[in-house]
Design an enzyme around this catalytic site. Structure first.
Site, PDB file in Angstrom:
ATOM      1  NE  ARG A  79      10.319 -17.349  -5.014  1.00 59.60           N
ATOM      2  CZ  ARG A  79      10.231 -18.624  -4.615  1.00 59.60           C
ATOM      3  NH1 ARG A  79       9.608 -18.932  -3.507  1.00 59.60           N
ATOM      4  NH2 ARG A  79      10.755 -19.581  -5.344  1.00 59.60           N
ATOM      5  CG  ASP A 205      -2.950   2.898   4.124  1.00 60.85           C
ATOM      6  OD1 ASP A 205      -1.926   3.464   4.562  1.00 60.85           O
ATOM      7  OD2 ASP A 205      -3.260   2.903   2.923  1.00 60.85           O
ATOM      8  CE  LYS A 230       2.983   7.202  -1.374  1.00 61.96           C
ATOM      9  NZ  LYS A 230       1.627   6.772  -1.031  1.00 61.96           N
TER      10      LYS A 230
HETATM   11  C1  PLP Z   1       0.910   5.638  -1.552  1.00 64.26           C
HETATM   12  C2  PLP Z   1      -0.123   5.030  -0.695  1.00 64.26           C
HETATM   13  C3  PLP Z   1      -0.375   3.655  -0.750  1.00 64.26           C
HETATM   14  C4  PLP Z   1       0.313   2.741  -1.731  1.00 64.26           C
HETATM   15  O1  PLP Z   1       1.679   2.674  -1.564  1.00 64.26           O
HETATM   16  P1  PLP Z   1       2.671   2.336  -2.793  1.00 64.26           P
HETATM   17  O2  PLP Z   1       3.987   2.245  -2.134  1.00 64.26           O
HETATM   18  O3  PLP Z   1       2.539   3.499  -3.738  1.00 64.26           O
HETATM   19  O4  PLP Z   1       2.185   1.084  -3.406  1.00 64.26           O
HETATM   20  C5  PLP Z   1      -1.327   3.143   0.102  1.00 64.26           C
HETATM   21  N1  PLP Z   1      -2.008   3.923   0.944  1.00 64.26           N
HETATM   22  C6  PLP Z   1      -1.803   5.247   1.019  1.00 64.26           C
HETATM   23  C7  PLP Z   1      -2.587   6.057   1.990  1.00 64.26           C
HETATM   24  C8  PLP Z   1      -0.861   5.851   0.197  1.00 64.26           C
HETATM   25  O5  PLP Z   1      -0.679   7.151   0.253  1.00 64.26           O
END
Ligand code: PLP
Length: 442
Positions: A79, A205, A230
Site C-alpha cells: 500500500r 486532465d 485510455k
Molecule cells: C476516462 C476519463 C477519466 C476517468 O478515468 P478512469 O480511468 O475511467 O477513472 C477522466 N477524464 C477523462 C477526460 C476521461 O476520458
C-alpha cells in the site's frame, strides 16, 4: 518504511530520492526529468528504461508481494510502495516532464486524491463541458464536502476571470474537452488563477491527448493527471490513473491520501500499464493519422465535425500553440438523433463502447452513454447536442474504417447514393444540417 509511520521531509529536487526520501539506485536513469530536459526524444524515452534488476530482466518484474521482510528497508508494505509501481512512476515522471509521478487505480481515483487537498469552503472553478465522472465527483463534494464548484465556459478567459478570487483553491481544466472538443488556453488560465490566488492549484486532465501530445506542466499547470485506462495503456485491459507535479511538496501531499487510503496501482496493473506505455508513440501516430482522414471525409460530406486537426476548428491556432497533435477523438453531428442512432447501430468495425484510447475504433452517442450521468437539462444548458456522435479512432486500416463508416451513413440515411458515389443529403436553402429543427423528427 517512513511512509507508514508519518510524513517525511520533501526530497530535494536535484537528488535521486524515492517518494519517501530514501536514497535509491536510480531507475530509470539518467534521463531524470527533474533537470527539465529529457535526454532523448519522447518516442525513445517511452521505451528506454534502465532498471536495477538483479538479473537485468528486460521486462521489469511484477513484485506480487504485499509485504517485504525486514525493518527500515526501502519497501515494507505494498500500500505504501512497491518496486514495480515505483519503476512505473519514475518512468512516467520522465515522460510527463515532472519531478514526481504517482499511479493509482483509475483516472477518477486521481481526481479523488487531488480533491482531498481541498478543505470546506474552498472554491473550484471548472468547465461546463467536463468529463461526466469528474462532474459527478465534484457534485458530490459540493453536497457532502462543503466545496463550492463554479462551472463556467473555460474557453473564454473573461468568464473564468469573472469567478476567480482569493477563495479559488483549484482550477480544473480539460483541453480539448470530450466530446465537444473545446480547447482552453492553459497558459493564460494558469496565470489568471495564480494571480487571483497565488496558492490556487491549476489541475489539468490530460486524458484526451496523453503526454505524447501535450505537457500541461510546461504550460503553467501545477498538477496534471490522466486516465491510464485510455491512451497510456492502449488496450482496454487495465484501469489506471496517473498524476504528476513538479513541486516536491505537492508530490508529498498527493502521496499522503494514496498511502492512507490504499488506491495505489497494484503490481500487476503497474506492469500492464508500463507495457502499454512503450507503444504509445506508434499507436498515437497511427490513430491520429486515421482520425485526420476520417475527420476530412466527414467534413467533405457536409457534417459538422469537431476535431482540432481540422482548420475549421474555431480554436485551431490555440490548440496547436500548446499541443503537438490533435489526438484521435472526434465528434460529428447529423442533425437528427434518430439518424445518429442508426449510424451507431450500423457500424461494424466501430464497436459501440464508452471510453477511448484503445487500439480498436469505437463509436458512441455521449448523451446516451458516457455523459448520461449529466441530466438532460444540464446537457442542454451546456450545449451538448443530443445527436452528437463520438468516434474514437484505432489503429486499423484506414480504408476499412472509411468503408465501414460509409456503409453505416448510407444505411442510416445520413447520405444518399448517386452514380458518382455518395452525396450529402440536401438541406433546404439557408439551413445547414446543424440548424435543421430536430423537434419534428420521427
Ligand atoms: C476516462 C476519463 C477519466 C476517468 O478515468 P478512469 O480511468 O475511467 O477513472 C477522466 N477524464 C477523462 C477526460 C476521461 O476520458
Amino acid at each position: 518504511m517512513s511512509s507508514s509511520t508519518g510524513p517525511s521531509a520533501p526530497p530535494p529536487v536535484n537528488k535521486t530520492l524515492d517518494l519517501d526520501g530514501h536514497d535509491l539506485p536510480p531507475s530509470p536513469t539518467p534521463s531524470s526529468p527533474s533537470n527539465g530536459k529529457n535526454k532523448y526524444s519522447l518516442a525513445t524515452e517511452l521505451v528506454y528504461t534502465e532498471s536495477n534488476d538483479q538479473y537485468n530482466a528486460s521486462s521489469v518484474p511484477i513484485y506480487q508481494s504485499a509485504t517485504f521482510k525486514g525493518e527500515g528497508n526501502e519497501y515494507d508494505y505494498t500500500r505504501s510502495g512497491n518496486p514495480t509501481r515505483t519503476h512505473l512512476e519514475r518512468h512516467l515522471a520522465k515522460i510527463m516532464n515532472a519531478h514526481r509521478a504517482l499511479v493509482v487505480t483509475s483516472g477518477m481515483a486521481c481526481l479523488d486524491v487531488i480533491t482531498r487537498l481541498l478543505t470546506p469552503g474552498d472554491e473550484v472553478v471548472t468547465g461546463d463541458d467536463l468529463y461526466g465522472g469528474s462532474n459527478r465527483l465534484l457534485k458530490y463534494l459540493s453536497t457532502h464536502g462543503g466545496i463550492v464548484v463554479r462551472h463556467v465556459d473555460t474557453t473564454n478567459p473573461d468568464s473564468v476571470a469573472a469567478v476567480l478570487s482569493e477563495k479559488t483553491a483549484m482550477v480544473l481544466l480539460e483541453s480539448p474537452t470530450n466530446p465537444l472538443m473545446k480547447v482552453v488556453d492553459i497558459p493564460t488560465l494558469s496565470s489568471l488563477a495564480h494571480k487571483a490566488n497565488p496558492k490556487s492549484l491549476v489541475i489539468v486532465d490530460n486524458t484526451m491527448l496523453s503526454p505524447y501530445l501535450q505537457n500541461p506542466l510546461d504550460l503553467g499547470a501545477d498538477v496534471v493527471y490522466e486516465s491510464g485506462t485510455k491512451y497510456l495503456s492502449g488496450h482496454h485491459d487495465v484501469m489506471a490513473g496517473v498524476m504528476a507535479t513538479n513541486s516536491p511538496e505537492l508530490g508529498d501531499k498527493l502521496y499522503f491520501p494514496i498511502n492512507a487510503s490504499g488506491c495505489g496501482l497494484s503490481p500487476f496493473d503497474s506492469w500492464l500499464l508500463l507495457r502499454g506505455i512503450k507503444t504509445l508513440a506508434v499507436r498515437m501516430e497511427k490513430q491520429q493519422a486515421n482520425a485526420m482522414a476520417i475527420a476530412r471525409y466527414l467534413e467533405s460530406n457536409g457534417f459538422k465535425v469537431r476535431y482540432p486537426g481540422l482548420k475549421s476548428h474555431p480554436q485551431y491556432d490555440l490548440h496547436w500553440s500548446q499541443a503537438r497533435g490533435a489526438g484521435a477523438v472526434l465528434a460529428f453531428e447529423t442533425g437528427s438523433t434518430t439518424i445518429s442512432e442508426r449510424i451507431v447501430a450500423a457500424a461494424k468495425i466501430f464497436a459501440i463502447s464508452v471510453s477511448f484510447g484503445c487500439v480498436n475504433s469505437l463509436i458512441s452517442m455521449p448523451c446516451r452513454m458516457s455523459h448520461a450521468s449529466i441530466d438532460p437539462a444540464t446537457r442542454k444548458e451546456r450545449a451538448l447536442p443530443e445527436d452528437i456522435i463520438r468516434l474514437c479512432i484505432g489503429i486499423e486500416d484506414v480504408g476499412d474504417l472509411l468503408d465501414d463508416l460509409q456503409q453505416a451513413l448510407v444505411r442510416a440515411g445520413a447520405v444518399k447514393i448517386t452514380p458518382d458515389g455518395i452525396e450529402p443529403l440536401e438541406v433546404p436553402e439557408g439551413e445547414t444540417k446543424k440548424t435543421r429543427d430536430l423537434t419534428d423528427e420521427p
